[in-house]
Design a protein around this motif. Structure first.
Motif, short mmCIF file in Angstrom:
data_model
loop_
_atom_site.label_atom_id
_atom_site.label_comp_id
_atom_site.label_asym_id
_atom_site.label_seq_id
_atom_site.Cartn_x
_atom_site.Cartn_y
_atom_site.Cartn_z
N ALA A 167 -89.29 55.41 -59.37
CA ALA A 167 -89.28 56.26 -60.57
C ALA A 167 -90.06 57.53 -60.26
CB ALA A 167 -89.91 55.54 -61.76
N GLY A 168 -89.36 58.67 -60.27
CA GLY A 168 -90.01 59.94 -60.00
C GLY A 168 -89.56 60.98 -60.99
N ASN A 169 -89.24 62.19 -60.49
CA ASN A 169 -88.78 63.23 -61.39
C ASN A 169 -87.53 63.93 -60.86
OD1 ASN A 169 -89.70 64.88 -59.34
ND2 ASN A 169 -91.05 66.12 -60.61
N CYS A 170 -86.70 63.18 -60.13
CA CYS A 170 -85.47 63.75 -59.57
C CYS A 170 -84.31 63.60 -60.55
CB CYS A 170 -85.14 63.07 -58.25
SG CYS A 170 -86.30 63.45 -56.92
N ALA A 171 -83.26 64.34 -60.30
CA ALA A 171 -82.08 64.29 -61.15
C ALA A 171 -81.37 62.96 -61.00
CB ALA A 171 -81.13 65.43 -60.79
N PRO A 172 -80.69 62.49 -62.04
CA PRO A 172 -79.93 61.24 -61.93
C PRO A 172 -78.92 61.31 -60.79
CG PRO A 172 -80.11 61.92 -64.23
CD PRO A 172 -80.65 63.05 -63.41
N GLY A 173 -78.84 60.23 -60.03
CA GLY A 173 -77.85 60.13 -58.95
C GLY A 173 -78.15 60.95 -57.72
N SER A 174 -79.37 61.47 -57.57
CA SER A 174 -79.68 62.36 -56.45
C SER A 174 -80.52 61.71 -55.36
CB SER A 174 -80.42 63.60 -56.97
OG SER A 174 -81.71 63.25 -57.45
N VAL A 175 -80.87 60.43 -55.52
CA VAL A 175 -81.80 59.78 -54.60
C VAL A 175 -81.10 58.68 -53.82
CG1 VAL A 175 -83.89 58.37 -54.44
CG2 VAL A 175 -83.80 60.30 -56.04
N TYR A 176 -81.24 58.70 -52.51
CA TYR A 176 -80.77 57.63 -51.64
C TYR A 176 -81.94 56.71 -51.29
CZ TYR A 176 -76.36 60.12 -50.86
OH TYR A 176 -75.13 60.73 -51.03
N LEU A 177 -81.67 55.41 -51.24
CA LEU A 177 -82.70 54.45 -50.83
C LEU A 177 -83.07 54.62 -49.37
CD1 LEU A 177 -81.37 51.23 -52.61
CD2 LEU A 177 -83.24 52.73 -53.35
N GLY A 178 -82.14 55.12 -48.56
CA GLY A 178 -82.48 55.32 -47.16
C GLY A 178 -81.32 55.83 -46.35
N ARG A 179 -81.63 56.26 -45.14
CA ARG A 179 -80.63 56.64 -44.15
C ARG A 179 -81.21 56.32 -42.78
NH1 ARG A 179 -80.49 63.29 -43.86
NH2 ARG A 179 -82.75 63.68 -43.80
N PRO A 180 -80.34 56.05 -41.80
CA PRO A 180 -80.82 55.59 -40.48
C PRO A 180 -81.23 56.74 -39.58
CG PRO A 180 -78.42 55.50 -40.57
CD PRO A 180 -78.87 55.97 -41.91
N TRP A 181 -82.54 56.81 -39.28
CA TRP A 181 -83.03 57.80 -38.33
C TRP A 181 -82.57 57.45 -36.92
CZ3 TRP A 181 -88.76 58.50 -36.51
CH2 TRP A 181 -88.89 59.73 -35.86
N ARG A 182 -82.38 56.16 -36.66
CA ARG A 182 -81.79 55.69 -35.42
C ARG A 182 -80.79 54.59 -35.76
NH1 ARG A 182 -83.90 59.73 -34.04
NH2 ARG A 182 -85.00 60.18 -32.08
N ALA A 183 -79.91 54.29 -34.82
CA ALA A 183 -78.73 53.47 -35.10
C ALA A 183 -79.05 52.07 -35.61
CB ALA A 183 -77.85 53.38 -33.86
N ASP A 184 -80.15 51.47 -35.15
CA ASP A 184 -80.46 50.09 -35.52
C ASP A 184 -81.42 49.99 -36.71
OD1 ASP A 184 -79.02 48.50 -33.43
OD2 ASP A 184 -80.25 49.76 -32.12
N ALA A 185 -81.51 51.04 -37.47
CA ALA A 185 -82.41 51.08 -38.62
C ALA A 185 -82.18 49.89 -39.55
CB ALA A 185 -82.20 52.38 -39.39
N ALA A 186 -83.30 49.36 -40.10
CA ALA A 186 -83.22 48.21 -41.00
C ALA A 186 -84.12 48.45 -42.21
CB ALA A 186 -83.64 46.93 -40.28
#
Length: 324
Positions: free
Chosen positions: A232-251
């Motif tokens: 919960a922050g102050n970003c617009a609805p639908g604008s936040v991703y939980l994550g993305r892989p900085w390297r291929a095997d990201a978990a």
């Protein structure tokens, strides 16, 4: 073998303690880095950049919101003899060595918007075991780096800093009841890390896109687990991703978390490379709130089956850190 007695050093900017800054207190331990020590920091604003390489240490603030370690260093700032500071020399606090425990204070990097200042770490967490409880970590881009670095950099001198030529050693990290704030990849790195009952605040990016995590998990390692956390922050609805892989095997796995409407429907981003979807392990289970999507998964994860494995790992780590 009897446990060594832990000495306490009091840090007080007013001069009524043993030292006025944490940096001075750490320097006083240089000749006996193997001895356990506790740094107790009285309330105040400490504008400094402590760098710690000790075997066993505790950093404890007097008041969580009124004991503040702060700096304003961005990756695009100049560095003597070089074009820029870079991500991995920008940290406010560096935690190295063996066992690091941090409690009840605020650590921040006020360099500002990453588009101007570049990446700006509040904490570079590189101790082999890290425990943070009741800590505020505030920044913008790249607030918390959970070491180790990936094996290979993608741009020349991209890893310039204290560990660029060091072996990539596993770290185990546990964050409980912490608030972590930022906007772009603000929790990132290759650690095996649990975020337990934390508040995750996507911040100051109301018209753009925010990425909470960017793990670079080595192949076969567990990566990140968020459990009973709130986004919960102050970003617009639908604008936040939980994550993305900085390297291929990201978990990265989210278990029983509360997700605001800021979290987008897809949940995950492939970092402009569909090949990452074949190897990354991102999952979610048991989430609630308008941003949740039961059993949402990305890459090679069966989200429902993974939930039990994550609960087993969580129980083991809680026991290891004495949190049961």
């Amino acid at each position: 073998m009897a446990e060594l007695e832990r000495k306490t050093l009091v840090v007080d900017e007013s001069g009524r303690g043993d030292y006025r800054t944490l940096t001075e207190a750490v320097a006083a331990c240089a000749e006996t880095p193997e001895l356990p020590v506790r740094f107790y920091i009285k309330h105040g604003i400490y504008e400094e950049r402590p760098f710690i390489e000790l075997a066993d240490y505790i950093i404890e603030g007097e008041y969580r919101n009124a004991t503040v370690i702060t700096a304003s260093v961005g990756g695009r700032d100049p560095w003597p003899g070089e074009a820029k500071t870079g991500t991995f020399r920008s940290e406010t606090l560096f935690l190295g060595g063996g066992k690091a425990v941090v409690r009840n204070l605020t650590i921040q990097n006020n360099a500002g918007d990453g588009a101007k200042a570049g990446q700006a770490l509040a904490v570079y967490a590189d101790a082999s075991r890290v425990l943070m409880e009741d800590v505020n970590l505030y920044g913008n881009q790249d607030t918390l780096f959970t070491a180790p670095l990936p094996l290979q950099e993608r741009e020349k001198n991209g890893f310039r800093g204290p560990r660029e030529n060091a072996p990539r050693l596993d770290t185990t990290q546990y964050y409980r009841c912490c608030t972590i704030r930022g906007n772009i990849d603000f929790i990132f790195g290759g650690a095996n890390a649990v975020f337990d009952s934390c508040r995750i605040e996507p911040w100051h990016h109301k018209t753009g896109i925010c990425y909470i995590t960017a793990p670079s998990t080595p192949a076969g390692k567990p990566g990140y687990l968020f459990v009973d956390c709130t986004v919960a922050g102050n970003c617009a609805p639908g604008s936040v991703y939980l994550g993305r892989p900085w390297r291929a095997d990201a978990a990265c796995y989210w278990l029983d978390c509360s997700l605001s409407e800021e979290v987008c429907a897809g949940g995950w981003d492939n970092w402009h490379d569909p090949e990452n979807e074949k190897t990354a392990r991102f999952g979610e289970y048991g989430s609630t709130g308008p941003g949740s999507a039961p059993a949402r998964a990305f890459g090679s994860v069966d989200s429902i089956a993974e939930a039990d494995a994550q609960r087993t790992m969580l129980a083991r780590l809680r026991a290891e850190f004495g949190l049961v």
